[in-house]
Every structure is written in structure tokens, then in C-alpha cells.
Design an enzyme around this catalytic site. Structure first.
Site, mmCIF file in Angstrom:
data_model
loop_
_atom_site.group_PDB
_atom_site.id
_atom_site.type_symbol
_atom_site.label_atom_id
_atom_site.label_comp_id
_atom_site.label_asym_id
_atom_site.label_seq_id
_atom_site.Cartn_x
_atom_site.Cartn_y
_atom_site.Cartn_z
ATOM 1 N N GLU A 42 0.850 -1.197 0.000
ATOM 2 C CA GLU A 42 0.000 0.000 0.000
ATOM 3 C C GLU A 42 0.881 1.240 0.000
ATOM 4 O O GLU A 42 1.932 1.248 0.648
ATOM 5 C CB GLU A 42 -0.868 0.032 1.251
ATOM 6 C CG GLU A 42 -1.882 -1.083 1.312
ATOM 7 C CD GLU A 42 -2.734 -0.962 2.560
ATOM 8 O OE1 GLU A 42 -3.845 -0.440 2.460
ATOM 9 O OE2 GLU A 42 -2.262 -1.367 3.634
ATOM 10 N N HIS A 46 -5.559 -11.490 5.227
ATOM 11 C CA HIS A 46 -5.635 -11.377 3.762
ATOM 12 C C HIS A 46 -4.564 -12.215 3.068
ATOM 13 O O HIS A 46 -4.849 -12.973 2.138
ATOM 14 C CB HIS A 46 -5.463 -9.925 3.316
ATOM 15 C CG HIS A 46 -6.409 -8.965 3.987
ATOM 16 N ND1 HIS A 46 -7.663 -9.326 4.383
ATOM 17 C CD2 HIS A 46 -6.282 -7.653 4.314
ATOM 18 C CE1 HIS A 46 -8.268 -8.276 4.924
ATOM 19 N NE2 HIS A 46 -7.447 -7.253 4.900
HETATM 20 C C1 BG6 Z 1 -7.644 -3.764 5.892
HETATM 21 C C2 BG6 Z 1 -6.493 -3.327 6.740
HETATM 22 O O1 BG6 Z 1 -8.093 -5.034 6.302
HETATM 23 O O2 BG6 Z 1 -7.250 -3.817 4.525
HETATM 24 C C3 BG6 Z 1 -5.969 -1.987 6.266
HETATM 25 O O3 BG6 Z 1 -6.913 -3.223 8.100
HETATM 26 C C4 BG6 Z 1 -5.677 -2.013 4.784
HETATM 27 O O4 BG6 Z 1 -4.816 -1.609 6.998
HETATM 28 C C5 BG6 Z 1 -6.868 -2.565 4.009
HETATM 29 O O5 BG6 Z 1 -5.397 -0.686 4.366
HETATM 30 C C6 BG6 Z 1 -6.541 -2.730 2.540
HETATM 31 O O6 BG6 Z 1 -7.663 -3.116 1.825
HETATM 32 P P1 BG6 Z 1 -7.719 -2.957 0.245
HETATM 33 O O7 BG6 Z 1 -8.988 -3.611 -0.147
HETATM 34 O O8 BG6 Z 1 -7.685 -1.479 -0.033
HETATM 35 O O9 BG6 Z 1 -6.501 -3.638 -0.298
#
Ligand code: BG6
Length: 515
Positions: A246, A270
């Protein structure tokens, strides 16, 4: 009379095979009760998802949205807030007329979680709506609240009988957001608590990655095709990399994040779920039980390397530059305690001790303030055992590679060698690309849209079982123990993590893919 604004749900066809899942399914009349309705998740994800489902004709006509929060609000105040949140975040075109239909079925119950009267009132509202709004006693309770508040809310649902299917005359379900605990022990405690109040099949644990189209596509790619299975094993695969990067920092979530860190926030759920989908065996049938059985087997077969010092690396970002802008270091972010040792980056090498995967390293990494937002799985194949070309002909030939791009640029890329046009034999890597955006006309639903719909339908396919959660903590707990008391390495915001993570792969003669 049919409403011209709402896409009519298809009428059931008595001749249709009940297993035919191509036609959209619409839940029974029901209420969705959201605790923590004023929080970020509710505003940014849940309320837009409710609108999008409604505008796609996927909510029942008798659908009620109930917000619960410690605010001195009327139904109208809540409706204003919900409307604004839905309008700002909706994926489908905004249509005021559509919203007003939903707005007629919105209720707000003010109160704090320890306020018995507020929960009695909520129970009364649901009872009243059984007849007035035809919800037939069906309700899903979404706990969009900090895990520390779970016990008190669950107890309230139990005390008032709201969690009781029999008493309500319909179904009652609970939705629990990750993280499920902070380690194996606390996740067990949490689970005991939830199990005490709801029956196991009424508990939906959300890992929103499983709601993403590209993640669901891993199963299609692997099990609907003949092409990949024969090479999906240690005979052909050199190594697997899973990256969830990210560019954003921690925003206003310091309170949560500093207690959690990258490994618990993202690796435990995840990233390990992605690993499970890549590593699992073919399920005997495409049902929640069969799929989850296979995922659990892989998660339980994970082993950590003995030398965690070299193969489990964590980092914390310092100030740096991203997209031309100067950004703060983690410790300077609002509300982060100055000597914080929390990691914002984690990389680890794992093995899966099964016949299919023995000897294939799985390299996982996740981090904040990395150069770009990208989630992908890269399967690196071994090099051909023999090349009947001269060495110089294949200088530009790398490993064959399959890259599953979860986000952004959703799609799949296959890299292989090809002859460069000309009179000599020169072989170079080329790429074959499948892009969702170019192949399909319909935009993918948001993960929360899909998952919310599945909760209301009672479809548990995309929700991890408690056993999966526990198997994941079994992987993360030793890492946390190893790291505890150690300062994380530093990396500058805008870089791909600390140098030690590069060395982790270099030691094995490999490099991270630059997405
Ligand atoms: C969340 C985390 O589960 O997923 C966050 O707590 C993270 O820290 C987010 O930013 C990212 O999700 P995505 O769908 O934007 O990849």
C-alpha cells in the site's frame, strides 16, 4: 405493482436446477443492524454497498437498515448521514429516487453498548418491524466496532433474546470483522464468546479480500482449467511471492494500528488467505465446507523456517517521498507514541509441508508507504532443464511466470520466452495479458457488496471458518514472539521495505518482483 425504478428480481423458474447460480439471488426480507454506524468502515464501505446492492435490485423490497450508535440522532439525522456516505462512496450511478425508497426503511437507535434500555429499544424496533415492514424476524447484526466492544454487545444480544433464531421466528446472524483476536488465545476466547451467543452457521467472519473478484478467480483459474494443474507443484514451481503493498500510511487509525502492526493486520488474514487459495488441493465439490476443508489443510501444513532472524523481517517507515510529496514517518503520524516499535512492513518466508509444495518457498510481504498500491501473486516456474540454443541466444530469457494481479489493473499475466523477429535465434521474455477491464463489460462489484449480500443470503462460501483463523494465528504467533522486544528495521517511505527483506531473498538466490 412493480416499481419502475427497481430492477425486478427474476421470478423463480420451477424447472431451474437449484444449483444453477448464474441468476442473481435476492435475500429474504430482513433487517441489517449496524453497530458502529458512524465509523470509517460503515461510512466508506457498508453504506455505499447497501446502496449499490439496492440499485442492482439485489435487496428485498422489505429491507430495513438500522443504525446503532452513541449519538443524539433522530431517524432523519441518521438518514442524512447515511445518504451522504452512500452518495460519496457508491459504485453505481447515484439516483436520488432510488435512495428515497431505501430511506423510508431506515431507523436509528441511539445508545451506548452498556445501555440496557437502548438494546431493549432495538429489540422492540425489530419486533415492531416484523409486522410493519414484513421482515419476518430476519436480522443480521454487523459488529463494525473495536474487538474490545464485542463481549458487551454480544451479551446484550443474548440478554434481549435478539440472537435467538427460535424466539425471533426468523434467522439471526452476526458479522464479525477482522482481526479476530490478537493471537491464538484471544481468538479462541472471542470465538467461545460468539459461539455462546450464536450457532456456528450464523457467524460470518469477514475477510474482505475473499470478496474480491480477482481472489475468487484463483479458484476458477486453478480448477476450471486443465492448463495449470499439471504444473502447479514443486516439480515445476520454483517459488511463490505474495505481495500486498500500500502507498497509504496509517491515516487516522493510529489507535488501532499501533496495537496491531502489519503482521496481525494483513498477513494473518488477507495474505494467508491468498496463500491458502494458491496452495489448496481441489475441493471435492464447490461448496463452503469442501473449500474450507482444503484451505484449512494448507494453513495447517505451513511451517516457519528455523532461522527467523533471517527469514522473518519487519520494518517501520521513516519520513520520505511518495508521488512527489513529502510524507511523515510512522512515529510522526498523529497519535503514534514516539518510541513505537510497531511494524508497518512484514516479510516472511514460509514452507508448506505437503507433497505438492515441499521445497517451494512462499515469500510473503506487506507494507504501508511502499511505492505503490498493488496486491499480486507471482508463481515463478523453474527454468527449462535444457536449452538447445547457444547461451547468447537466451541471455534475455528469464523464468516463466504467472502473475495474478489482485489489484489494481485486475487480471492475469503469463510470461514466457519468445523468438525476437529477425534472422538470428534470440529468445526474450514476452507477456500475455488478461485484463478484466478489457475483457468484461460489467464492472466488478466491491468486496463488501458481495460479502454483505452473501451474509443476507446465508451463503458462507467466502467467509473463513474459525479453524482457518486459528491455523493462521498458529503461523503468526511465533513471528510475534520472535519480534517482541526487537526494534523493527527502518525503511524510507516510498521504498520497497527495508534492505533486510531484499537480503532475505538474495540469500536464496532470488529477488522480489518489482510490480
Ligand atoms: C484492511 C487493513 O483489512 O485492509 C488496512 O486493516 C488495509 O490496513 C486494508 O489498508 C486494505 O484493503 P484494500 O482492499 O484497499 O486492499
Amino acid at each position: 405493482m412493480s416499481d419502475p425504478l427497481i430492477i425486478e428480481p427474476p421470478r423463480p423458474n420451477p424447472l431451474r436446477d437449484p444449483r444453477d447460480r448464474r441468476l442473481p439471488r435476492v435475500p429474504e426480507p430482513c433487517a441489517l443492524v449496524v453497530f458502529g454506524i458512524t465509523g470509517d468502515l460503515a461510512r466508506k464501505k457498508l453504506l455505499p454497498a447497501v446502496y449499490d446492492l439496492h440499485s442492482r435490485g439485489l435487496l428485498p423490497t422489505d429491507f430495513v437498515l438500522v443504525g446503532f450508535a452513541r449519538r443524539d440522532w433522530s431517524d432523519g439525522d441518521f438518514e442524512d448521514m447515511a445518504r451522504e456516505a452512500a452518495r460519496t462512496g457508491a459504485r453505481t450511478p447515484w439516483r436520488e429516487e432510488l435512495w428515497s425508497r431505501l430511506a423510508g426503511n431506515i431507523r436509528f437507535v441511539p445508545g451506548s453498548f452498556d445501555d440496557d434500555n437502548a438494546f431493549d429499544e432495538l429489540s422492540r424496533v425489530l419486533d415492531e418491524m416484523r409486522d410493519s415492514h414484513g421482515i419476518k424476524g430476519n436480522a443480521a447484526f454487523y459488529l463494525s466496532i473495536p474487538p474490545s466492544a464485542f463481549p458487551v454487545v454480544l451479551k446484550q444480544l443474548q440478554r434481549t433474546g435478539m440472537a435467538d433464531n427460535g424466539k425471533s421466528g426468523g434467522w439471526r446472524r452476526v458479522v464479525v470483522e477482522k482481526p479476530f483476536g490478537t493471537d491464538l488465545e484471544s481468538s479462541r476466547e472471542l470465538n467461545d464468546l460468539v459461539d455462546d451467543v450464536f450457532t456456528a452457521e450464523d457467524v460470518f467472519r469477514i475477510d474482505h479480500y475473499l470478496g474480491k473478484e480477482t481472489v475468487q478467480n484463483i479458484l476458477a483459474l486453478r480448477f476450471a482449467n486443465q492448463l495449470f494443474e499439471p504444473v502447479w507443484n514443486s516439480h515445476y514451481v520454483d517459488s511463490v511471492q505474495i505481495t500486498m503493498a500500500e502507498d497509504v500510511g496509517i491515516g487516522s487509525r493510529a489507535g488501532f494500528y499501533d496495537q496491531t502492526g502489519a503482521a496481525r493486520d494483513v498477513l494473518q488474514n488477507h495474505v494467508l488467505q491468498l496463500l491458502a487459495l494458491v496452495g489448496m488441493e481441489e475441493p471435492v465439490e464447490f461448496t463452503p465446507d469442501a473449500i474450507r476443508t482444503e484451505k484449512i489443510k494448507v494453513l495447517r501444513a505451513i511451517t516457519l523456517p528455523a532461522d527467523l532472524g533471517s527469514y522473518a523481517i519487519r520494518g517501520q517507515y521513516t519520513q520520505g517521498w511518495l508521488a512527489g510529496e513529502r510524507v511523515l514517518g510512522y512515529r510522526q503520524e498523529k497519535d503514534v507514541p514516539e518510541p513505537s516499535q510497531t511494524e508497518t512492513y512484514a516479510a516472511v518466508t514460509l514452507d508448506i509441508e505437503t507433497r505438492r509444495w515441499a521445497g517451494v518457498p512462499f515469500y510473503l510481504r506487506t507494507g504501508k508507504r511502499l511505492p505503490r498500491r498493488v496486491t499480486e501473486i507471482s508463481i515463478l516456474f523453474k527454468k527449462a532443464p535444457h536449452l538447445p540454443f547457444s547461451k547468447t541466444d537466451t541471455e534475455e530469457l528469464g523464468h516463466n511466470q504467472l502473475v495474478i494481479r489482485v489489484q489494481p489493473d485486475e487480471g492475469v499475466t503469463l510470461k514466457f520466452g519468445s523468438k525476437v523477429p529477425g534472422s538470428q535465434m534470440e529468445v526474450r521474455d514476452v507477456a500475455m495479458d488478461f485484463l478484466y477491464g478489457e475483457t468484461f463489460t460489467e464492472a466488478s462489484p466491491e468486496a463488501y457488496e458481495r460479502l454483505l449480500l452473501d451474509v443476507l443470503l446465508g451463503d458462507a462460501m467466502l467467509f473463513p471458518l474459525n479453524e482457518e483463523v486459528e491455523a493462521s494465528w498458529d503461523v503468526i504467533d511465533p513471528l510475534e514472539e520472535h519480534w517482541s522486544g526487537q526494534a523493527p528495521y527502518r525503511y524510507r517511505a516510498g521504498e520497497w521495505g527495508p534492505g533486510e527483506a531484499e537480503q532475505m531473498l538474495a540469500r536464496d538466490g532470488r529477488v522480489w518482483r518489482r510490480p
